[in-house]
Design a protein around this motif. Structure first.
Motif, short mmCIF file in Angstrom:
data_model
loop_
_atom_site.label_atom_id
_atom_site.label_comp_id
_atom_site.label_asym_id
_atom_site.label_seq_id
_atom_site.Cartn_x
_atom_site.Cartn_y
_atom_site.Cartn_z
N ASN A 185 41.10 19.71 55.41
CA ASN A 185 39.89 20.09 54.71
C ASN A 185 40.20 21.17 53.68
OD1 ASN A 185 39.86 22.67 55.97
ND2 ASN A 185 38.67 21.88 57.69
N VAL A 186 39.27 21.39 52.78
CA VAL A 186 39.37 22.46 51.80
C VAL A 186 38.12 23.32 51.91
CG1 VAL A 186 38.42 20.98 49.95
CG2 VAL A 186 39.64 23.08 49.36
N THR A 187 38.32 24.63 51.99
CA THR A 187 37.22 25.57 52.04
C THR A 187 37.06 26.19 50.66
OG1 THR A 187 37.64 26.08 54.36
CG2 THR A 187 36.34 27.67 53.13
N VAL A 188 35.87 26.06 50.10
CA VAL A 188 35.57 26.58 48.76
C VAL A 188 34.80 27.89 48.92
CG1 VAL A 188 34.45 26.12 46.55
CG2 VAL A 188 35.50 24.23 47.85
N THR A 189 35.40 28.99 48.45
CA THR A 189 34.79 30.31 48.56
C THR A 189 34.50 30.84 47.16
OG1 THR A 189 35.98 30.77 50.61
CG2 THR A 189 35.07 32.66 49.44
N GLU A 190 33.25 31.20 46.92
CA GLU A 190 32.82 31.69 45.61
C GLU A 190 32.31 33.12 45.76
OE1 GLU A 190 30.22 29.94 41.87
OE2 GLU A 190 29.61 29.46 43.92
N HIS A 191 32.94 34.04 45.00
CA HIS A 191 32.57 35.46 45.07
C HIS A 191 32.59 35.97 46.51
CE1 HIS A 191 31.58 35.53 40.83
NE2 HIS A 191 30.76 34.51 40.99
N GLY A 192 33.57 35.52 47.29
CA GLY A 192 33.73 36.00 48.66
C GLY A 192 32.88 35.31 49.70
N ALA A 193 32.02 34.39 49.29
CA ALA A 193 31.15 33.68 50.24
C ALA A 193 31.54 32.21 50.31
CB ALA A 193 29.69 33.80 49.81
N VAL A 194 31.67 31.69 51.53
CA VAL A 194 32.02 30.28 51.71
C VAL A 194 30.84 29.41 51.26
CG1 VAL A 194 32.59 28.48 53.37
CG2 VAL A 194 33.60 30.76 53.60
N LYS A 195 31.14 28.50 50.32
CA LYS A 195 30.09 27.62 49.78
C LYS A 195 30.18 26.21 50.35
CE LYS A 195 27.72 28.82 46.87
NZ LYS A 195 26.42 29.54 46.88
N PHE A 196 31.41 25.70 50.51
CA PHE A 196 31.59 24.33 50.97
C PHE A 196 32.84 24.24 51.85
CE2 PHE A 196 29.93 24.12 46.57
CZ PHE A 196 28.68 23.56 46.81
N TYR A 245 35.34 20.33 40.18
CA TYR A 245 35.71 20.33 38.75
C TYR A 245 34.78 21.25 37.97
CZ TYR A 245 36.78 18.32 34.13
OH TYR A 245 37.14 18.12 32.81
N ALA A 246 33.48 21.15 38.24
CA ALA A 246 32.50 22.00 37.54
C ALA A 246 32.68 23.46 37.91
CB ALA A 246 31.09 21.54 37.87
N LEU A 247 32.96 23.75 39.19
CA LEU A 247 33.17 25.13 39.62
C LEU A 247 34.38 25.75 38.94
CD1 LEU A 247 32.45 24.95 43.46
CD2 LEU A 247 31.24 26.38 41.80
N VAL A 248 35.48 25.01 38.87
CA VAL A 248 36.68 25.52 38.23
C VAL A 248 36.42 25.83 36.76
CG1 VAL A 248 39.03 24.92 37.50
CG2 VAL A 248 38.28 24.43 39.84
N HIS A 249 35.67 24.99 36.09
CA HIS A 249 35.35 25.24 34.69
C HIS A 249 34.39 26.42 34.54
CE1 HIS A 249 37.26 22.09 32.20
NE2 HIS A 249 37.43 21.51 33.38
N ARG A 250 33.51 26.60 35.50
CA ARG A 250 32.56 27.72 35.43
C ARG A 250 33.27 29.05 35.60
NH1 ARG A 250 28.36 27.33 39.95
NH2 ARG A 250 28.07 25.32 38.90
N HIS A 251 34.21 29.10 36.54
CA HIS A 251 34.91 30.35 36.81
C HIS A 251 36.10 30.56 35.87
CE1 HIS A 251 32.93 31.66 40.62
NE2 HIS A 251 32.59 30.39 40.66
N GLY A 252 36.70 29.48 35.42
CA GLY A 252 37.89 29.57 34.58
C GLY A 252 39.17 29.42 35.39
N LEU A 253 40.20 28.87 34.77
CA LEU A 253 41.46 28.62 35.47
C LEU A 253 42.08 29.92 35.98
CD1 LEU A 253 43.14 25.98 33.10
CD2 LEU A 253 41.63 25.57 35.05
N GLU A 254 42.02 30.99 35.17
CA GLU A 254 42.67 32.24 35.55
C GLU A 254 41.95 32.94 36.69
OE1 GLU A 254 43.09 34.64 32.10
OE2 GLU A 254 44.75 33.45 31.28
N SER A 255 40.70 32.61 36.91
CA SER A 255 39.94 33.26 37.98
C SER A 255 39.88 32.41 39.24
CB SER A 255 38.51 33.57 37.49
OG SER A 255 38.53 34.54 36.47
N THR A 256 40.64 31.33 39.27
CA THR A 256 40.65 30.42 40.42
C THR A 256 42.00 30.49 41.12
OG1 THR A 256 39.12 28.92 39.30
CG2 THR A 256 40.35 28.04 41.17
N LYS A 257 41.99 30.61 42.43
CA LYS A 257 43.21 30.63 43.23
C LYS A 257 43.18 29.46 44.20
CE LYS A 257 44.83 34.52 45.00
NZ LYS A 257 45.00 35.70 45.91
#
Length: 236
Positions: A86-97, A175-187
């Protein structure tokens, strides 16, 4: 003004320190005007300052301009667990998906490590696997990418040739999340690799790239022309 010539010479020396320590090419175009204004202000202050502070101000100025800009903070974290599939998606420190995935099957293991997305494609066709479609692809380790798959029945177990497969809706969201945050802000963190017997590496290839094509594309995708997006480095 007493000491004028000496201070003028000190200002010239400060300019030389600046030119040596922080060449113009280290600054981007947006930063140059601001840096130049700051430099002029500090050099002007040097002339009007006691000589004992001149060198310190010049060094401070050079250090300010030589410092590289801080990288943007990581606001989007994609943590791939290869054992749990599985993949855990965390946005601004909060788990989203938390989404099920299919990673590389035996012999085509997905590489573990910490990565940053390198480039994306709304639709990509695998150069290595008969032009298999890879919708909403986010490449993070050479030819390894997150992307949508029609083989949703395989999600939750290892099934790909190294990529991270997702359900189509989830791939579009990522895909949309990565574009919203930007490549450099995604780990991207890929961890917990399952143990498997060692296999002989293919000469010249350390990892297999891009998921295998679904059966319904057999005999069709080989006739599709290569898309130019992404550059010739991906023309396999």
């Amino acid at each position: 003004m007493m000491g004028g010539p000496a201070r003028a010479e000190e200002a010239v020396a400060a300019s030389a320190v600046l030119a040596t320590t922080a060449p113009a090419e280290t600054l981007d175009s947006a930063a140059k005007p601001v840096a130049a204004e700051g430099a002029a202000a500090k050099l002007g202050a040097v002339v009007a300052t006691d000589s004992s502070a001149t060198l310190l101000m010049a060094v401070s100025l050079a250090q300010d301009l030589a410092k590289p800009p801080l990288p943007p903070p990581n606001t989007l974290l994609l943590k791939v667990d290869l054992r749990a599939q599985n993949v855990t998606v965390t946005e601004h420190g909060a788990v989203k998906f938390v989404w099920p995935i299919s990673s590389g099957r035996e012999g085509y293991a997905t590489q573990t490590g910490t990565f940053q997305p390198q480039w994306t494609a709304r639709m990509w066709y695998s150069r290595q696997w008969d032009m298999a479609p890879m919708p909403h692809a986010v490449f993070f380790n050479r030819g390894t990418a997150f992307h949508a798959t029609s083989a949703t029945g395989s999600l939750g177990r290892r099934a790909s040739h190294g990529c991270i497969r997702l359900a189509p809706g989830n791939a579009a969201k990522l895909y949309a999340l990565v574009h919203r945050h930007g490549l450099e802000s995604t780990k991207v963190i890929v961890h917990s690799a399952p143990k498997e017997p060692a296999v002989a590496k293919r000469k010249g290839k350390s990892y297999e790239h891009a998921s295998a094509r679904p059966a319904r594309y057999q005999g069709q995708m080989a006739q599709r022309k290569m898309r130019p997006a992404g550059g010739s480095a991906w023309g396999f």
